[in-house]
Design a protein around this motif. Structure first.
Motif, short mmCIF file in Angstrom:
data_model
loop_
_atom_site.label_atom_id
_atom_site.label_comp_id
_atom_site.label_asym_id
_atom_site.label_seq_id
_atom_site.Cartn_x
_atom_site.Cartn_y
_atom_site.Cartn_z
N VAL A 155 0.85 -1.20 0.00
CA VAL A 155 0.00 0.00 0.00
C VAL A 155 0.88 1.25 0.00
O VAL A 155 0.64 2.20 -0.76
CB VAL A 155 -0.96 0.00 1.21
CG1 VAL A 155 -1.75 1.31 1.30
CG2 VAL A 155 -1.89 -1.20 1.15
N ILE A 156 1.91 1.25 0.83
CA ILE A 156 2.86 2.37 0.86
C ILE A 156 3.47 2.56 -0.53
O ILE A 156 3.60 3.69 -1.02
CB ILE A 156 3.97 2.12 1.91
CG1 ILE A 156 3.38 1.98 3.32
CG2 ILE A 156 5.04 3.21 1.85
CD1 ILE A 156 2.67 3.20 3.86
N ARG A 160 3.31 5.86 -2.89
CA ARG A 160 4.51 6.57 -3.37
C ARG A 160 4.49 6.78 -4.88
O ARG A 160 5.21 7.63 -5.40
CB ARG A 160 5.78 5.84 -2.94
CG ARG A 160 6.12 4.62 -3.77
CD ARG A 160 7.25 3.81 -3.23
NE ARG A 160 8.54 4.25 -3.73
CZ ARG A 160 9.62 3.49 -3.77
NH1 ARG A 160 9.57 2.24 -3.33
NH2 ARG A 160 10.74 3.94 -4.23
N ALA A 161 3.66 6.00 -5.60
CA ALA A 161 3.61 6.07 -7.05
C ALA A 161 2.51 6.98 -7.59
O ALA A 161 2.39 7.13 -8.81
CB ALA A 161 3.44 4.65 -7.62
N VAL A 162 1.71 7.60 -6.72
CA VAL A 162 0.61 8.43 -7.22
C VAL A 162 1.16 9.71 -7.86
O VAL A 162 2.21 10.22 -7.47
CB VAL A 162 -0.40 8.79 -6.10
CG1 VAL A 162 -1.03 7.54 -5.50
CG2 VAL A 162 0.21 9.67 -5.03
N ALA A 171 4.46 21.47 -2.10
CA ALA A 171 4.94 20.69 -3.24
C ALA A 171 4.70 19.20 -2.99
O ALA A 171 4.56 18.77 -1.84
CB ALA A 171 6.44 20.95 -3.45
N ASN A 172 4.67 18.43 -4.08
CA ASN A 172 4.55 16.97 -4.01
C ASN A 172 3.27 16.50 -3.34
O ASN A 172 3.26 15.51 -2.60
CB ASN A 172 5.77 16.37 -3.29
CG ASN A 172 7.08 16.83 -3.89
OD1 ASN A 172 7.82 17.59 -3.29
ND2 ASN A 172 7.35 16.39 -5.10
N VAL A 173 2.17 17.19 -3.62
CA VAL A 173 0.85 16.84 -3.07
C VAL A 173 0.16 15.92 -4.07
O VAL A 173 0.08 16.24 -5.26
CB VAL A 173 0.00 18.11 -2.84
CG1 VAL A 173 -1.38 17.74 -2.29
CG2 VAL A 173 0.71 19.09 -1.92
N PRO A 174 -0.35 14.77 -3.62
CA PRO A 174 -1.07 13.90 -4.55
C PRO A 174 -2.21 14.63 -5.26
O PRO A 174 -2.94 15.41 -4.64
CB PRO A 174 -1.62 12.79 -3.65
CG PRO A 174 -0.60 12.70 -2.55
CD PRO A 174 -0.21 14.14 -2.30
#
Length: 191
Positions: A155-156, A160-162, A171-174
């Protein structure tokens, strides 16, 4: 049986309930699946007590993983899906020199540049990040590991791949929110 082995066995039987009392897990039910975290109270007592207090208060329910860096870590526990920061308690002292390393699957307290600023936010290391350990940290302080993912690393890895984007100053917000629907304690420690 030798007297030495008898004493060793007796000592082990006395210590087993103590080990069981420390065996405490938290389940994060996320919008992408469940993750179980084994807490390390014997190594990071203040961080674990702090994390458990937020779990018991329902603080993490409805928060998101708001910072996802695929080759580094995923961070959550502080914001709603509308990027509103939740109120927190007073910060806790840093426990980074506890012998636990920021390796893949470990869970650590997030903080600001102030080493004693950790509150509710935490992160899961998705790769070995030993440069975050106190002994290796550029800032001389490091980040306190307090747990280990024992189930749900897949799941993690999905999280991490979204796809991510910038949202305001973050920054780096899904692009699509990854929610912590519910955080719950699976096993209480005994006094």
């Amino acid at each position: 049986m030798s007297p030495f082995l008898s004493k060793l066995l007796a000592a082990a039987l006395v210590l087993l309930p103590l080990a069981d009392a420390q065996a405490q897990t938290v389940r994060l039910k996320t919008s992408m699946g469940d993750v179980r975290i084994q807490l390390q109270a014997e190594k990071a007592p203040k961080s674990v007590a702090n994390f458990l207090a937020y779990v018991k208060a329902g603080h993490y329910d409805g928060t998101i993983f708001h910072r996802v860096i695929a080759d580094f870590m995923i961070q959550g526990g502080g914001f709603t899906q509308h990027m509103v920061q939740k109120p927190v308690k007073a910060p806790i002292p840093l426990e980074a020199s506890n012998g636990l390393s920021n390796t893949r699957g470990t869970v650590a307290m997030a903080r600001t540049p102030d080493p004693n600023s950790a509150t509710a936010q935490f992160f899961v290391n998705v790769v070995d990040n030993v440069f975050l350990d106190a002994a290796n940290a550029r800032d001389g302080h490091g980040y306190a590991v307090f747990g280990q993912v024992i189930e749900g690393m897949e799941v993690i890895d999905q999280i991490r791949a979204v796809p991510v984007e910038n949202k305001g100053m973050h920054a780096n917000v899904p692009v699509q929110p990854v929610l912590i629907l519910k955080a719950s304690i699976e096993k209480e420690s005994k006094p």
